[in-house]
Enzyme design. Structure first.
Site, PDB file in Angstrom:
ATOM      1  N   ASN A 113     -13.170  -1.157  -5.101  1.00  0.00           N
ATOM      2  CA  ASN A 113     -12.819  -1.937  -6.315  1.00  0.00           C
ATOM      3  C   ASN A 113     -14.136  -2.807  -6.417  1.00  0.00           C
ATOM      4  OD1 ASN A 113     -12.125  -3.108  -8.630  1.00  0.00           O
ATOM      5  ND2 ASN A 113     -10.402  -4.195  -7.722  1.00  0.00           N
TER       6      ASN A 113
ATOM      7  N   CYS B 173      -6.715  -6.129  -7.297  1.00  0.00           N
ATOM      8  CA  CYS B 173      -6.132  -5.397  -6.125  1.00  0.00           C
ATOM      9  C   CYS B 173      -5.960  -6.363  -5.125  1.00  0.00           C
ATOM     10  CB  CYS B 173      -7.592  -4.760  -5.654  1.00  0.00           C
ATOM     11  SG  CYS B 173      -8.854  -5.624  -5.175  1.00  0.00           S
ATOM     12  N   HIS B 174      -5.866  -7.783  -5.070  1.00  0.00           N
ATOM     13  CA  HIS B 174      -5.389  -8.550  -4.165  1.00  0.00           C
ATOM     14  C   HIS B 174      -4.010  -8.651  -4.256  1.00  0.00           C
ATOM     15  CE1 HIS B 174      -5.985 -10.785  -7.865  1.00  0.00           C
ATOM     16  NE2 HIS B 174      -4.672 -11.594  -7.626  1.00  0.00           N
TER      17      HIS B 174
ATOM     18  N   TYR C 176       0.877  -1.215   0.095  1.00  0.00           N
ATOM     19  CA  TYR C 176      -0.072  -0.102  -0.037  1.00  0.00           C
ATOM     20  C   TYR C 176       0.842   1.214   0.082  1.00  0.00           C
ATOM     21  CZ  TYR C 176      -3.736  -2.918   1.356  1.00  0.00           C
ATOM     22  OH  TYR C 176      -4.745  -4.091   1.260  1.00  0.00           O
TER      23      TYR C 176
ATOM     24  N   GLU D 131      -1.625 -17.510  -8.529  1.00  0.00           N
ATOM     25  CA  GLU D 131      -0.882 -16.719  -9.573  1.00  0.00           C
ATOM     26  C   GLU D 131       0.821 -16.858  -9.322  1.00  0.00           C
ATOM     27  OE1 GLU D 131      -4.122 -13.342 -10.174  1.00  0.00           O
ATOM     28  OE2 GLU D 131      -2.426 -12.763  -8.632  1.00  0.00           O
TER      29      GLU D 131
END
Length: 67
Positions: free
Chosen positions: A27, A35-36, A6, A61
């Protein structure tokens, strides 16, 4: 995918980490707009669908938070 904190994202945007957190929380498409991948400097941070889902998506991912 890569992760970013952040604070790092806030610095790039010239704003505060809290403002980034608020924007990420609002979001409406958290899977399409990833955004994760925005994490706290000492952990995962939050996620509107729950931390278990955030952790699952990051593992899926191959994205892990930088130490």
């Amino acid at each position: 995918g890569k992760t970013i904190t952040y604070g790092e994202l806030a610095q790039q945007l010239g704003t505060s980490p809290r403002a980034v957190g608020r924007a990420v929380a609002l979001n409406p498409w958290p899977i399409i707009v990833p955004c994760h991948r925005v994490v706290a400097k000492n952990g995962l941070g939050g996620f509107s669908w729950g931390l278990g889902v955030k952790e699952f998506l990051l593992r899926l991912e191959g994205a892990t938070p930088e130490p």
